[in-house]
Scaffold this active site. Structure first.
Site, PDB file in Angstrom:
ATOM      1  N   HIS A 272     -25.572   4.493  18.386  1.00 47.65           N
ATOM      2  CA  HIS A 272     -26.085   4.665  17.023  1.00 47.65           C
ATOM      3  C   HIS A 272     -25.500   5.927  16.368  1.00 47.65           C
ATOM      4  O   HIS A 272     -24.892   5.858  15.293  1.00 47.65           O
ATOM      5  CB  HIS A 272     -27.618   4.758  17.074  1.00 47.65           C
ATOM      6  CG  HIS A 272     -28.260   4.980  15.739  1.00 47.65           C
ATOM      7  ND1 HIS A 272     -28.830   3.960  15.009  1.00 47.65           N
ATOM      8  CD2 HIS A 272     -28.422   6.101  15.001  1.00 47.65           C
ATOM      9  CE1 HIS A 272     -29.303   4.454  13.868  1.00 47.65           C
ATOM     10  NE2 HIS A 272     -29.075   5.759  13.845  1.00 47.65           N
ATOM     11  N   GLU A 273     -25.650   7.045  17.048  1.00 49.89           N
ATOM     12  CA  GLU A 273     -25.140   8.302  16.482  1.00 49.89           C
ATOM     13  C   GLU A 273     -23.617   8.270  16.426  1.00 49.89           C
ATOM     14  O   GLU A 273     -23.007   8.861  15.526  1.00 49.89           O
ATOM     15  CB  GLU A 273     -25.642   9.502  17.290  1.00 49.89           C
ATOM     16  CG  GLU A 273     -27.164   9.630  17.409  1.00 49.89           C
ATOM     17  CD  GLU A 273     -27.909   9.642  16.084  1.00 49.89           C
ATOM     18  OE1 GLU A 273     -27.302  10.011  15.066  1.00 49.89           O
ATOM     19  OE2 GLU A 273     -29.099   9.247  16.070  1.00 49.89           O
ATOM     20  N   HIS A 276     -22.605   6.793  13.162  1.00 52.32           N
ATOM     21  CA  HIS A 276     -22.646   7.826  12.111  1.00 52.32           C
ATOM     22  C   HIS A 276     -21.391   8.706  12.175  1.00 52.32           C
ATOM     23  O   HIS A 276     -20.799   9.054  11.163  1.00 52.32           O
ATOM     24  CB  HIS A 276     -23.861   8.739  12.306  1.00 52.32           C
ATOM     25  CG  HIS A 276     -25.172   8.170  11.842  1.00 52.32           C
ATOM     26  ND1 HIS A 276     -25.367   7.719  10.561  1.00 52.32           N
ATOM     27  CD2 HIS A 276     -26.364   8.000  12.489  1.00 52.32           C
ATOM     28  CE1 HIS A 276     -26.639   7.295  10.424  1.00 52.32           C
ATOM     29  NE2 HIS A 276     -27.257   7.453  11.590  1.00 52.32           N
ATOM     30  N   GLU A 302     -26.679   4.670   7.576  1.00 54.22           N
ATOM     31  CA  GLU A 302     -27.436   3.919   8.591  1.00 54.22           C
ATOM     32  C   GLU A 302     -26.836   2.542   8.815  1.00 54.22           C
ATOM     33  O   GLU A 302     -26.988   1.966   9.888  1.00 54.22           O
ATOM     34  CB  GLU A 302     -28.906   3.822   8.195  1.00 54.22           C
ATOM     35  CG  GLU A 302     -29.671   5.142   8.275  1.00 54.22           C
ATOM     36  CD  GLU A 302     -29.712   5.753   9.668  1.00 54.22           C
ATOM     37  OE1 GLU A 302     -29.632   5.004  10.657  1.00 54.22           O
ATOM     38  OE2 GLU A 302     -29.796   6.988   9.767  1.00 54.22           O
TER      39      GLU A 302
END
Lengths: 508, 508
Positions: A272-273, A276, A302
């Site tokens: 997830h990160e 980003h 997101e």
């Protein structure tokens, strides 16, 4: 070359200088924040918070100075704006928006707020650990009061809460969110019910056990490299609440947290990160050092984190290639598990307390709860000390579960301690943007699934760079989704994607 | 209470505000520097250096502003200064010195210098690793040129190099250093020769071998705790060149480096930096947040690091207690070694290439070499590209060894990449201050040796806090040594201490 020494050239030079300085101060403040979250000693926090407050105040002072106002006025005049380069034009537009907004806040008020939230974020880590909501109330009350005053100063839009939403997703309204969330609820809740009633529940027993932290870390790093995350332009650390911070084009850092009895928390958190970070690492170098060198909105940001986490990382194709790699990292742990069983296991749909551990389907329900509570705080005068009760009731209503304590309930997220009211909807927007973008990707890259199944993640990363990442803030969220998909944001792509995926997994 | 609203009260309030802001910016810059040294990603460094340069320039601008000049003028007038509190008086004096010095530098020149040294410090790490002195020359030439221009702008004292010495040890001159170093050389060189000729060489074979890094780290942390280092007000990390940075009263950080085949490098390096940190952690809280909240000079600072490293950490009493602890950490490694043999082993006197690994005796010769070279650079026009030749010749002359490459020669220290010309003498001053202070400690705390031998390091730490640490910059170096010992700095205490210790160890 245009004539040098003309007033516009001089004005532009000074404008670039001042906005560049704001960007630089933001970067140094970012380092200080990262440090406070990843291991700064406890006793240094009070003075550090003051120091961060002082520098934020200086940056705020520059961004709201009379000089900045005059520069923006001159550059945004109808005679001048069209003559500027595309980058300068956007920079002027963005700065004007910030200026108009920030100019309405008294600098001293803003400074107090920065110090308060900096202290509150550090306090929250301990209070969460100690399950001490009452200890958090004084912070929260003050932060909410500040935000209420900000809304008054900025002027309420259709509702006071609309003013906060606009901070994170420009133009977003409660009306539109009510509609989008309504559509999602209409299609996703029946799916969740069908799964609970008639679904073929995946086995997840193999996910239990003890997974060595250092090996988890090694596998997280391996997957990040596979995604194309550049470790020479970033690093991976640990924090209570995982985050990514884009400090500059050559420094986009990730944090994660390793749970000894949970293989998937750090793994999917890291992906997830990592999503980003791919965004921040792949902005056009032409934008480096300017205020346009960052993601264009929280929703689009997101979309990238959740696209990588769920649509790629929780996809069947991904585990066809990476499950053998995972087994190699944890010898003996997953011997009797097939890639298909693992894929199904990590897509278990089950109501749970923790948003960041939630499956793709119920995740949106966690967001809706927060959205509704935030609306109550700002549009209906709900007070901080009543939050646990409201929180627990909403969880019972939406997910039929009640958090056994506030640590896994109302205290679980860092957002409110940092004052980020209005941020949560970005996650669901991200899911919707992501599904709409992936729908295009699958059509434009017909071999995409096969590539992922062969461990080739670069074609997707490159396509996303071309379509989304490189633009930074040069395109607005609406322009991005329009240029990628030829349409505005719709909820149907996410619903279609989730229905197809989960009906298959649950044999419905 | 004095009358409020009088001009002096207002002036003082604004003066405290501005100097407090300089302290806060220094703290945030300190975090950024620490980060660059402990693992910031390579690709982020160029923009980070620019950002650090921008904030340093702002801090510099405040400290040299007309407003600051007027505040200092008013507060340092003969009518006002005596009416101020002790803290404010010292703060005005210190600020006046900085103001007078900095005001002579053009801000743009200073800013370029900060960016240059920030980049050079990062470049140095790689160049040192690659043994690439020619790659370092362009940085070094520029940094030396800057310093020559600074000296011109500040005005040369007795010699140009005197101007640089004064930066780190106020009032120190080449005349005094020539005298002190002459005295040291006169007593220490014969001792080194006697040791080489007739000394009973300690066995050090047990120091060779492989010492697990994680265990080294654990033992370093254990020793720091024993010294009274507060891990809630600091942390221990790794960097190419060990350092301590006092960010604020609640955050004094240490770095060290672990060598897999050398047990003592990280161990004594950690104790050294721990000594610096004890100083910064134990300043009177009344000084917190002011520019007086740091060590009073580099010489006094080094007295504390080197006192803890050598006079305590390389002492017989220390190992009586801690050698069994060390054995516990490394089972099987030191089984046949006695505490006495270990004590003698870690005090081997032997000419070597690396300053920070040098024994207490030859260490001072390493410093003298750097001192002489720096004098040549600034007083005799030596050029950067000739440094390796001069360096190697001086090592041959003083220690009869020639570095096999520049990595372990002229490239070994970080100081020059950061522009810290004039700093090195502080280490030998520190040895002298330290010996003079410990001479008093041993008389005032008659049980000190027994306490250390019982693993009680706190009495010494508390005495040093009372005598030295708590004062911060409230007392000047000369005042400290006078108040502790009743005399000015003398070289004889260090010579006496070293002769006694090493004649015993070498059975001379």
């Amino acid at each position: 070359m245009t004539e040098s020494k003309t007033p516009v050239t001089e004005t532009l030079k000074r404008f670039r200088e001042l906005t560049g300085l704001i960007k630089q101060y933001g970067e140094i403040l970012g380092v200080a924040y990262w440090d406070m979250r990843t291991g700064a000693p406890r006793k240094g926090i009070p003075l550090r918070s003051e120091a961060v407050g002082a520098l934020s105040a200086e940056s705020f002072r520059i961004s709201t100075s009379d000089e900045m106002g005059e520069l923006i006025d001159r550059l945004s005049s109808s005679a001048t704006l069209p003559t500027l380069s595309r980058i300068d034009r956007r920079l002027v537009e963005e700065s004007k928006k910030d200026y108009d907004r920030n100019r309405k806040l008294p600098p001293e008020l803003y400074r107090e707020y920065v110090v308060l939230t900096s202290q509150a974020e550090s306090a929250w880590e301990e209070l969460k650990e100690n399950n001490d909501f009452p200890g958090f109330v004084p912070y929260l009350e003050k932060i909410i009061d500040f935000n209420r005053r900000f809304i008054e100063l900025w002027g309420a839009k259709a509702t006071p809460y609309d003013t906060l939403l606009d901070l994170y997703e420009p133009g977003l309204t409660t009306t539109e969110l009510d509609r989008l969330f309504g559509e999602l609820r209409g299609r996703l809740v029946p799916l969740v019910i069908a799964i609970a009633k008639d679904g073929n529940r995946p086995d997840t027993s193999f996910l239990e056990g003890t997974y060595d932290k250092e090996t988890q870390k090694a596998f997280s790093k391996f997957i990040l490299k596979e995604m194309g995350y550049d470790f020479e332009a970033g690093r991976l650390d640990e924090s209570v609440h995982p985050f990514m911070t884009g400090l500059n084009l050559g420094d986009a850092r990730i944090t994660t947290r390793y749970l000894p009895h949970d293989l998937t928390s750090a793994l999917f958190g890291t992906i997830h990160e990592g999503g980003h970070a791919l965004y921040e690492q792949n902005i056009d170098p032409e934008l480096a050092g300017t205020l346009l060198c960052s993601g264009t909105s929280m929703g689009i940001h997101e979309s990238q984190s959740r696209l990588w986490e769920n649509m790629v990382g929780r996809g069947r194709a991904f585990w066809q290639h990476y499950f053998p790699e995972l087994k190699k990292h944890f010898p003996g742990k997953l011997d009797n598990v097939s890639a298909e069983a693992f894929y199904r296991g990590v897509n278990l749909v089950e109501p749970g307390f923790i948003r960041i551990d939630a499956d793709e389907l119920t995740y949106n329900l966690h967001i809706m709860i927060r959205y509704e509570i935030e609306k109550m705080l700002f549009n209906e005068g709900l007070s901080a000390r009543d939050l646990p009760e409201v929180w627990n009731a909403k969880y019972m209503e939406a997910l039929s579960i009640e958090p056994p304590n506030d640590s896994v309930g109302v205290l679980q997220d860092t957002h409110w301690s940092g004052g980020a009211f209005g941020y949560f909807p970005s996650y669901s927007l991200g899911n919707m943007y992501g599904a709409q973008i992936m729908d295009v990707a699958n059509r434009k890259l017909p071999a995409l699934d096969d590539q992922i199944a062969a461990g080739q993640l670069h074609p997707l990363k490159e396509w996303l760079t071309e379509q989304v990442y490189r633009h930074g803030k040069l395109l607005q969220p609406a322009e991005i989704i329009q240029s990628v998909s030829g349409q505005e944001l719709k909820s149907s792509y996410l619903c279609d994607y989730l229905e197809t995926k989960y009906k298959d997994i649950y044999h419905l």
